[in-house]
Design an enzyme around this catalytic site. Structure first.
Site, PDB file in Angstrom:
ATOM      1  N   GLY A 178     -18.621 -43.447 -17.770  1.00  0.00           N
ATOM      2  CA  GLY A 178     -17.250 -43.641 -18.214  1.00  0.00           C
ATOM      3  C   GLY A 178     -16.729 -42.573 -19.153  1.00  0.00           C
ATOM      4  O   GLY A 178     -15.819 -42.830 -19.948  1.00  0.00           O
ATOM      5  N   MET A 201     -17.795 -44.785  -7.378  1.00  0.00           N
ATOM      6  CA  MET A 201     -18.680 -44.282  -6.334  1.00  0.00           C
ATOM      7  C   MET A 201     -18.600 -45.086  -5.036  1.00  0.00           C
ATOM      8  O   MET A 201     -19.608 -45.368  -4.401  1.00  0.00           O
ATOM      9  CB  MET A 201     -20.120 -44.258  -6.858  1.00  0.00           C
ATOM     10  CG  MET A 201     -20.300 -43.493  -8.154  1.00  0.00           C
ATOM     11  SD  MET A 201     -19.641 -41.805  -8.103  1.00  0.00           S
ATOM     12  CE  MET A 201     -20.773 -41.052  -6.938  1.00  0.00           C
ATOM     13  N   LEU A 260     -16.237 -45.427  -1.278  1.00  0.00           N
ATOM     14  CA  LEU A 260     -15.109 -45.061  -0.426  1.00  0.00           C
ATOM     15  C   LEU A 260     -14.148 -46.247  -0.360  1.00  0.00           C
ATOM     16  O   LEU A 260     -14.573 -47.406  -0.329  1.00  0.00           O
ATOM     17  CB  LEU A 260     -15.588 -44.691   0.976  1.00  0.00           C
ATOM     18  CG  LEU A 260     -16.255 -43.325   1.124  1.00  0.00           C
ATOM     19  CD1 LEU A 260     -16.774 -43.152   2.543  1.00  0.00           C
ATOM     20  CD2 LEU A 260     -15.281 -42.200   0.776  1.00  0.00           C
ATOM     21  N   ILE A 261     -12.858 -45.936  -0.329  1.00  0.00           N
ATOM     22  CA  ILE A 261     -11.822 -46.974  -0.369  1.00  0.00           C
ATOM     23  C   ILE A 261     -11.315 -47.248   1.042  1.00  0.00           C
ATOM     24  O   ILE A 261     -11.115 -46.328   1.833  1.00  0.00           O
ATOM     25  CB  ILE A 261     -10.688 -46.519  -1.299  1.00  0.00           C
ATOM     26  CG1 ILE A 261     -11.211 -46.480  -2.749  1.00  0.00           C
ATOM     27  CG2 ILE A 261      -9.495 -47.440  -1.215  1.00  0.00           C
ATOM     28  CD1 ILE A 261     -10.221 -45.920  -3.731  1.00  0.00           C
ATOM     29  N   HIS A 304     -12.609 -34.345  -9.136  1.00  0.00           N
ATOM     30  CA  HIS A 304     -13.846 -33.927  -8.463  1.00  0.00           C
ATOM     31  C   HIS A 304     -14.337 -32.628  -9.082  1.00  0.00           C
ATOM     32  O   HIS A 304     -13.527 -31.711  -9.338  1.00  0.00           O
ATOM     33  CB  HIS A 304     -13.584 -33.733  -6.963  1.00  0.00           C
ATOM     34  CG  HIS A 304     -14.817 -33.420  -6.188  1.00  0.00           C
ATOM     35  ND1 HIS A 304     -15.750 -34.383  -5.860  1.00  0.00           N
ATOM     36  CD2 HIS A 304     -15.288 -32.248  -5.693  1.00  0.00           C
ATOM     37  CE1 HIS A 304     -16.737 -33.819  -5.184  1.00  0.00           C
ATOM     38  NE2 HIS A 304     -16.480 -32.523  -5.072  1.00  0.00           N
TER      39      HIS A 304
END
Length: 207
Positions: free
Chosen positions: A14, A93, A95-96, A112
């Site tokens: 975080g 972490m 994928l949406i 990124h």
């Protein structure tokens, strides 16, 4: 101008979440207001950081749901209840799926640790070192259905020095992330980010 309510998604330590919280406290997010942390790892240190910052957290274990879609549907319901206008991925972490992508199209951003499209995916820092490039950097981009494939909003280059290790390079990259990400979040919250196809224009801050 009405504030833009922000949900930060994170899975790990975080550090970017904390950098965004610090930027907000210093007035550097402009009209942006962090309302919620969403984490798929309730035990992750970022959850403790949210508690210490006084920010509400939605901590879910995906395995407790029948599918990725059901898991995301629960998140979307909470985001809509809180009138979230921007989703900021900060070390999330997963994928949406379209369950989240569709209602928040053009309102999900990610950071990124490379100059995309180079070194997408996991361990971008290690990939850059292994390849032997002389420059890497940080990219903030919109999120689409691919792996780090969304339109680029902002980039900042970092020189790879002789003798750099993954740790020394990561430290410099994280410093840049912690500067660049709040700048982009502020621009988005103030309506200064314009997306047309794959082209993104960020207008200058108001004087």
């Amino acid at each position: 101008m009405r504030s833009t309510r922000i949900a930060v998604f994170a899975s790990g330590q975080g550090s970017n979440f904390s950098a965004l919280v610090a930027a907000q406290r210093q007035g550097q997010l402009g009209e942006g207001q962090i309302e919620l942390l969403v984490s798929d790892r309730p035990e992750a240190p970022v959850a403790q950081r949210a508690e210490e910052a006084g920010i509400a957290a939605m901590l879910l274990r995906p395995k407790d749901f029948a599918s990725r879609e059901e898991y995301e549907a629960a998140i979307v319901a909470e985001l809509q209840r809180r009138e979230i206008g921007l989703i900021v991925l900060a070390g999330y972490m997963r994928l949406i799926t379209p369950v989240l992508l569709t209602p928040y199209a053009g309102r999900i951003i990610n950071v990124h640790p490379s100059l995309l499209p180079a070194f997408a995916g996991k361990d971008a820092i290690g990939q850059a070192l292994d390849y032997g490039v002389k420059l890497t950097g940080v990219t903030v981009h919109f999120v689409d259905g691919g792996m780090d494939t969304g339109p680029v909003i902002a980039q900042r280059a970092i020189t790879i020095e002789p003798g750099d290790t993954a740790d020394t390079l990561a430290a410099r990259i994280h410093r840049v992330e912690h500067e660049l990400y709040p700048e982009v979040v502020r621009a988005f919250a103030e309506g200064r980010v314009e997306l047309q196809g794959r082209q993104v224009r960020v207008r200058g801050a108001e004087k």
